[in-house]
Write a protein that holds these residues in place. Structure first.
Motif: not given
Length: 222
Positions: A194-204
């Motif tokens: 979940q945290l990795m997905i949130m990090g990906a959302l932040l980068l996007a």
């Protein structure tokens, strides 16, 4: 580019310090709204523990929206935005500086207050650290997405209502994965995905949203 971003950031932070009531209003809304839930659902610890992550995240999401309509509106009304866009400063640097200032004055205080409110809602200690980490990833995403909505409704009548309709559906992924990460930590499960997905959302959003908000700002000031 970085110098322009820092210049806009310093300017907006100085303005925010002069108008400290705006940041206090966001934090006060966050604290008061979360504090109302024990009165509304009752003092039973099991119920409060179950809803704690969702209550903190939903309230933080709504609190972060309180100042979004002023992200560009004040500068638009007094003509500062026109002057900024006429300078050699890239419009995307203006957006990044303003988003960074918005996060520092709204998102960061929400992160600081969230563990204290989690204690009030009887969240298990295992969830505190993950809540802070998730909000550290999620609140910048909220500011970035909100900047696009704020730029699109610039100068529109009832822009605050229109802004809410635009950005709330886009906030759903941050809400879902933020709550899911805390729930996983509380239940002893792996919260890394979940945290990795949130990090990906932040980068996007860091790549796409400043560009989109910059285009909307140029359209608004023409």
């Amino acid at each position: 580019m970085m110098g322009a971003v820092l210049a806009v950031l310093r300017r907006d932070l100085r303005l925010a310090l002069r108008q400290g009531a705006d940041s206090l209003m966001v934090v006060a809304f966050f604290v008061i709204t979360v504090s109302l839930f024990p009165f509304g659902v009752g003092p039973e610890m099991a119920v409060l523990e179950r809803i704690s992550a969702g209550v903190v995240w939903v309230t933080a999401l709504l609190a972060s929206m309180l100042s979004l309509d002023r992200l560009f509106q004040t500068d638009y009304e007094d003509g500062s935005l026109d002057l900024l866009t006429l300078t050699p400063t890239p419009t995307i640097a203006i957006v990044l500086g303003k988003v960074a200032a918005h996060w520092l004055t709204t998102g960061l205080p929400l992160i600081v207050a969230s563990p204290l409110l989690a204690v009030l809602l009887a969240m298990r200690p295992e969830g505190y650290g993950v809540l802070v980490a998730a909000m550290a990833l999620g609140t910048p995403t909220l500011s970035l997405v909100g900047s696009v909505g704020a730029a699109l409704v610039l100068g529109a009548r009832r822009g605050g209502v229109l802004l809410s309709l635009l950005v709330l559906p886009l906030y759903i992924p941050v809400l879902v994965f933020g709550v899911s990460a805390v729930d996983a930590a509380v239940m002893g499960l792996d919260f890394g995905p979940q945290l990795m997905i949130m990090g990906a959302l932040l980068l996007a959003t860091l790549v796409l949203c400043p560009w989109a908000a910059s285009a909307a700002l140029k359209q608004a000031v023409e």
